[in-house]
Design an enzyme around this catalytic site. Sequence first.
Site, PDB file in Angstrom:
ATOM      1  N   ALA A  61       0.863  -1.190   0.000  1.00 33.13           N
ATOM      2  CA  ALA A  61       0.000   0.000   0.000  1.00 33.13           C
ATOM      3  C   ALA A  61       0.893   1.231   0.000  1.00 33.13           C
ATOM      4  O   ALA A  61       2.027   1.198   0.487  1.00 33.13           O
ATOM      5  CB  ALA A  61      -0.886  -0.015   1.230  1.00 33.13           C
ATOM      6  N   GLY A 102       0.792  -5.071   0.926  1.00 29.16           N
ATOM      7  CA  GLY A 102      -0.361  -5.181   0.019  1.00 29.16           C
ATOM      8  C   GLY A 102       0.020  -5.763  -1.321  1.00 29.16           C
ATOM      9  O   GLY A 102      -0.821  -6.341  -2.005  1.00 29.16           O
ATOM     10  N   GLU A 125       4.011  -5.109   7.553  1.00 25.17           N
ATOM     11  CA  GLU A 125       3.123  -4.135   8.182  1.00 25.17           C
ATOM     12  C   GLU A 125       3.396  -3.954   9.677  1.00 25.17           C
ATOM     13  O   GLU A 125       3.243  -2.873  10.218  1.00 25.17           O
ATOM     14  CB  GLU A 125       1.667  -4.542   7.974  1.00 25.17           C
ATOM     15  CG  GLU A 125       1.172  -4.390   6.553  1.00 25.17           C
ATOM     16  CD  GLU A 125       1.470  -5.591   5.661  1.00 25.17           C
ATOM     17  OE1 GLU A 125       2.356  -6.398   6.003  1.00 25.17           O
ATOM     18  OE2 GLU A 125       0.814  -5.707   4.614  1.00 25.17           O
TER      19      GLU A 125
END
Length: 703
Positions: A61, A102, A125
């Site tokens: 992301a 992501g 993450e």
Amino acid sequence: MSAEYKVHGDVAVITMNNPPVNGLGYSTRLGITDGLSKANADAAVKSIVITGAGKAFSGGADIKEFGTPRSTQEPNLLSVIRECEKSNKPILAAMHSVAMGGGLELALGCHYRMAAPGCKVALPEVKLGLLPGAGGTQRLPRVLGVEPALNMIVSGEAINSEMLAMLPGQKLFNKMASSPETLAQEAMDYARELAQQHADGSPLPLIRNLPCKHPQGDAYFQFARNMVKGMAKNYPAPPKCVDAVEAATQKKFDDGMAFEREIFTNLLFSNESRALRHIFMAERAASKIADVPEDTPKRNIASVAVIGAGTMGGGISMNLLNAGIPVKMLEMKQEALDRGVATIRKNYESQVKKGKLKQDKYDQRMALLSTTLSYDDIGSADMVIEAVFEEMGVKEAVFKKLDEVMKPGAILASNTSTLDVNKIAAFTKRPQDVVGMHFFSPANVMKLLEVVRGAKTSKDVLATVMTLGKKIKKTTVVSGVCDGFIGNRMIEQYSRQAGFLIDEGCTPAQVDKAAEKFGFAMGPFRMGDLAGNDIGWAIRKRRTIERPNMKYSKTADLLCEMGRFGQKTGAGWYDYQTGKRDAIPSAVVVDMIEKHRQACGITPRKIADEEIVQRLVYALVNEAAHILEEGIAGKASDIDMVYLTGYGFPIWRGGPMLYADTVGLFNVVQSMKRFAQNPHDDAAFWQPAPLLARLVADGKTFN
Ligand code: T1G
């Protein structure tokens, strides 16, 4: 849109193209779904490849979008992955270099996956205070196995694709490409094969339909929780990763996804995640200098001379040797050189003993080190770093000599920790080649490097030193010239508050405990004992000449007059047993402080930890606001990086500036107004810096 669509015969290739790492920002996500609709609507297309242009498949992301509406704007990542799963034509993810966060979750939503060797695969993450939020905690265990998946998710570490492909029973990669260069062609060939495989209408494989079980689930997850608890003291995300992966083994897929989403959203708005994301961006922003373009030509640094073989000179030399840069160390006396080389050797040998350094690497590094007693031997070096005694007279002698012997174009750097780099530059005829490189002790360990930009330091010298800083794995922050640059100028105010606090009623141990409970690696008094109280003593002597009315507690001077310089003299603010570093509260010091209070007519009072922490931290913040306003630091996040990497400020709070933003600058200033009323404090200091006052008035933040 940041994804290209191209049909090659009967294979549609969607190529993400959002430099630098194909972050899955809105325009990339739109490009993917747009490509999927075209491919599924085109009868000529029988299968689809999703791949990445440039240096990554996808770095995940787009971190820069976090906290903005675009990060969740449809098609959000979950929708993109859903579209992949709904496609009636086989989709193959073709991964190279980097498939993270992501990016990996996108690949897990495809029907098939192919990777080139050397592709770094991770769900990092957790390093941002999050957990995978697009199905990673539910899909990865289904293709890799619960334990390997949980290890990857909790550690956030990258693993090479070829290693993962060797895991027994793994279903993450259906095929491995022979090389990154042949990935594109091999992916198209494989996509054609898949189209034929499913020409009979056989269902396309979806990871969501795979089972996810652990034979001894309860015991394993209890074990995992115990392991994680220790490493996650101040971070909520790691234990939540365990909860989410456990949910994958207990809940139906969609329920597991909902559970993951709920946890992700809560973590996204946690202070810890905000801090870690801030640090990720701040670390990379620090190497950017507003008026020095990235393409500024750099000078070639093929060899470096280091003046001084003491603690700093030796540590600095090790940084360069570790990066494969030859070093010629210069001293005045042979025994000083021998001592310096012996210390370097000892440091390496202890790393070899601990298995942290291979013998051949150690030998290579030592082979790059040479020594000399003569300035005549160093003139050909591309750079010289001076690490001699911190006294302007000594610096003057050294820089006049360097100006004589160094070849034209050599960079002349000083490791001074507070002295005026402009004055040092003026000792030479080439001030444009002079720069400060303030390493923090121990220089071969501490990550922070303050690059001090003199008024005449040229841009290519700055660009060169910033690049060298990255090469020797330092967090490099540019500072302007002032007394103490960024870090030490701020620490002076922090130390002054520590002194006032003991004048007013605290013991050194109480102040240290409050600071360490807040998260500082070491409180001010333990830090003084470690660094040497005599260093601060010398600086105060110099400063009181320059600023005679500077107010500070006399206790630190009294301590030094007692010869209590800290660990190196076996006694400082604390007592120490021989050969041990444990700080033992000292009755002698408590007595000295009490007598000092009586002499000052101060009646001691009980001071709460909250006041201790606020006065220590807000002193940093207010001085930092002055530093920002004067342009000594280019951006608030640089100041955060200085404190996080050089002064043990708690990582999970993101640095003093982010912490002040989190508390609220209005609240910070309100506290400062209270401190200004304290007769034993320095009311003038607690006047909010103009920048701070302006930000409060405008309702703004530092970052
Ligand atoms: N988003 C935006 N920019 C990124 C980025 C990202 N994910 N990753 C890197 N960059 C920028 C970085 O700021 C720098 O910019 C440039 O790329 C080079 O980075 C739903 C929510 C990919 C291994 O945590 O680990 O997906 O300074 O210097 O050494 O579950 O960057 O050039 O302007 O580090 O070659 C998860 C973080 C996101 C990966 C490349 N992904 N990135 O290393 O270059 S959260 C990550 C890295 C997520 C989903 C969740 C590394 C790298 P600039 P660099 P590098």
